[in-house]
Design an enzyme around this catalytic site. Structure first.
Site, PDB file in Angstrom:
ATOM      1  N   ASP A  91      -8.388  -7.037  -1.504  1.00 15.20           N
ATOM      2  CA  ASP A  91      -7.249  -7.084  -0.588  1.00 15.20           C
ATOM      3  C   ASP A  91      -6.178  -7.963  -1.222  1.00 15.20           C
ATOM      4  O   ASP A  91      -5.904  -7.849  -2.400  1.00 15.20           O
ATOM      5  CB  ASP A  91      -7.703  -7.615   0.771  1.00 15.20           C
ATOM      6  CG  ASP A  91      -6.683  -7.357   1.869  1.00 15.20           C
ATOM      7  OD1 ASP A  91      -5.709  -6.628   1.622  1.00 15.20           O
ATOM      8  OD2 ASP A  91      -6.858  -7.888   2.970  1.00 15.20           O
ATOM      9  N   ASP A  95      -3.536 -15.323   1.447  1.00 17.50           N
ATOM     10  CA  ASP A  95      -2.969 -15.143   2.783  1.00 17.50           C
ATOM     11  C   ASP A  95      -2.757 -16.506   3.421  1.00 17.50           C
ATOM     12  O   ASP A  95      -3.672 -17.337   3.444  1.00 17.50           O
ATOM     13  CB  ASP A  95      -3.903 -14.329   3.682  1.00 17.50           C
ATOM     14  CG  ASP A  95      -4.062 -12.888   3.224  1.00 17.50           C
ATOM     15  OD1 ASP A  95      -3.303 -12.471   2.331  1.00 17.50           O
ATOM     16  OD2 ASP A  95      -4.938 -12.191   3.755  1.00 17.50           O
ATOM     17  N   ARG A 147       4.514  -7.497  -2.451  1.00 21.66           N
ATOM     18  CA  ARG A 147       4.204  -8.672  -1.622  1.00 21.66           C
ATOM     19  C   ARG A 147       4.099  -9.950  -2.451  1.00 21.66           C
ATOM     20  O   ARG A 147       3.049 -10.569  -2.556  1.00 21.66           O
ATOM     21  CB  ARG A 147       2.918  -8.456  -0.822  1.00 21.66           C
ATOM     22  CG  ARG A 147       3.007  -7.289   0.140  1.00 21.66           C
ATOM     23  CD  ARG A 147       1.795  -7.221   1.047  1.00 21.66           C
ATOM     24  NE  ARG A 147       1.901  -6.117   1.991  1.00 21.66           N
ATOM     25  CZ  ARG A 147       1.042  -5.877   2.974  1.00 21.66           C
ATOM     26  NH1 ARG A 147       0.005  -6.682   3.127  1.00 21.66           N
ATOM     27  NH2 ARG A 147       1.206  -4.855   3.779  1.00 21.66           N
TER      28      ARG A 147
END
Length: 250
Positions: A91, A95, A147
């Protein structure tokens, strides 16, 4: 952190996602990072979400290695993530979510990854409106796709970073994100997307976007759309090769 590889290091595996800052329990992250003395290499038994109840003080010569599993540390503040190499995760690589704030991410190398960094849990998680994250002196690439970061809700200051190519875009956001991009070097790929910023057409809260570029440098046709509210004010395309270095304190 090369001193942490070789003879004399302790391999510690986290099996318990709980956190007790008063009396750290064996098998938890806090115990391995703060209690065990010497050279410690910390890994994780499985995917887990760890909610730190108090700031985590990490001893010297400690490596937290989350490469094999997805590890998310949430609802924390005044965190410094420095001098890591992160790549090739299922992933995202990093984060910062669920109300975390005042985070500095510096001197890291991000490479070989599709979705690199997420700021904010999702569009509906309103506690992330207080998030403030600084990126400084990081290296992105090769083979990063998107991102870098993606910003939900709040503010990111991105300064003095090197972006060495990308496949889709560099920075995007949602729910009225605010970005100050300052003194970065964006080197676009020879073919494919040249856009640094990306904005989904018709996205909600479009009138609250604030994307600014200050003294950034652009090569190979890289472009940056300066956005205020619902209007893309201008597109910056430049060939500057030198830019001012900043010293930031947070």
């Amino acid at each position: 952190m090369t001193n942490n590889i070789g003879k004399g290091f302790i391999h510690y595996k986290v099996t318990d996602p709980n956190d007790d800052p008063i009396n750290p329990q064996s098998d938890t992250l806090r115990y391995g990072a703060s209690v065990i003395q010497g050279k410690v290499w910390i890994t994780f038994k499985k995917d887990m979400n760890i909610k730190l109840m108090k700031p985590l003080l990490i001893s010297s010569f400690t490596t937290i290695d989350g490469r094999e599993f997805n590890v998310h540390i949430v609802t924390v503040s005044k965190i410094w993530i420095d001098h890591n190499t992160l790549y090739n995760c299922e992933d995202g690589l990093l984060d910062v979510t669920r109300g975390s704030a005042n985070v500095t991410i510096s001197n890291n190398w991000f490479r070989e990854q599709d979705k690199v960094i997420l700021l904010g849990h999702d569009d509906g998680y309103v506690r992330d409106i207080n998030m403030k994250v600084t990126f400084v002196y990081n290296h992105f690439g090769p083979n990063c796709n998107q991102r870098m970061p993606r910003i939900h809700h709040r503010y990111a200051h991105v300064a003095n970073n090197l972006y060495l190519g990308w496949m889709q875009y560099v920075i995007d956001g949602s729910m009225g994100p605010s970005l100050k991009s300052e003194s970065n070097l964006f080197i676009a790929p020879k073919c494919g997307s040249k856009e640094v910023t990306w904005r989904k057409i018709g996205h909600t809260n479009g009138d609250k976007w604030q994307f600014h570029s200050v003294r950034d440098a652009f090569e190979n046709g890289a472009s940056f759309e300066v956005t205020k509210g619902s209007v893309c004010q201008s597109q910056i395309i430049a060939k500057n090769k030198f830019f001012k270095l900043l010293m930031l304190n947070q």
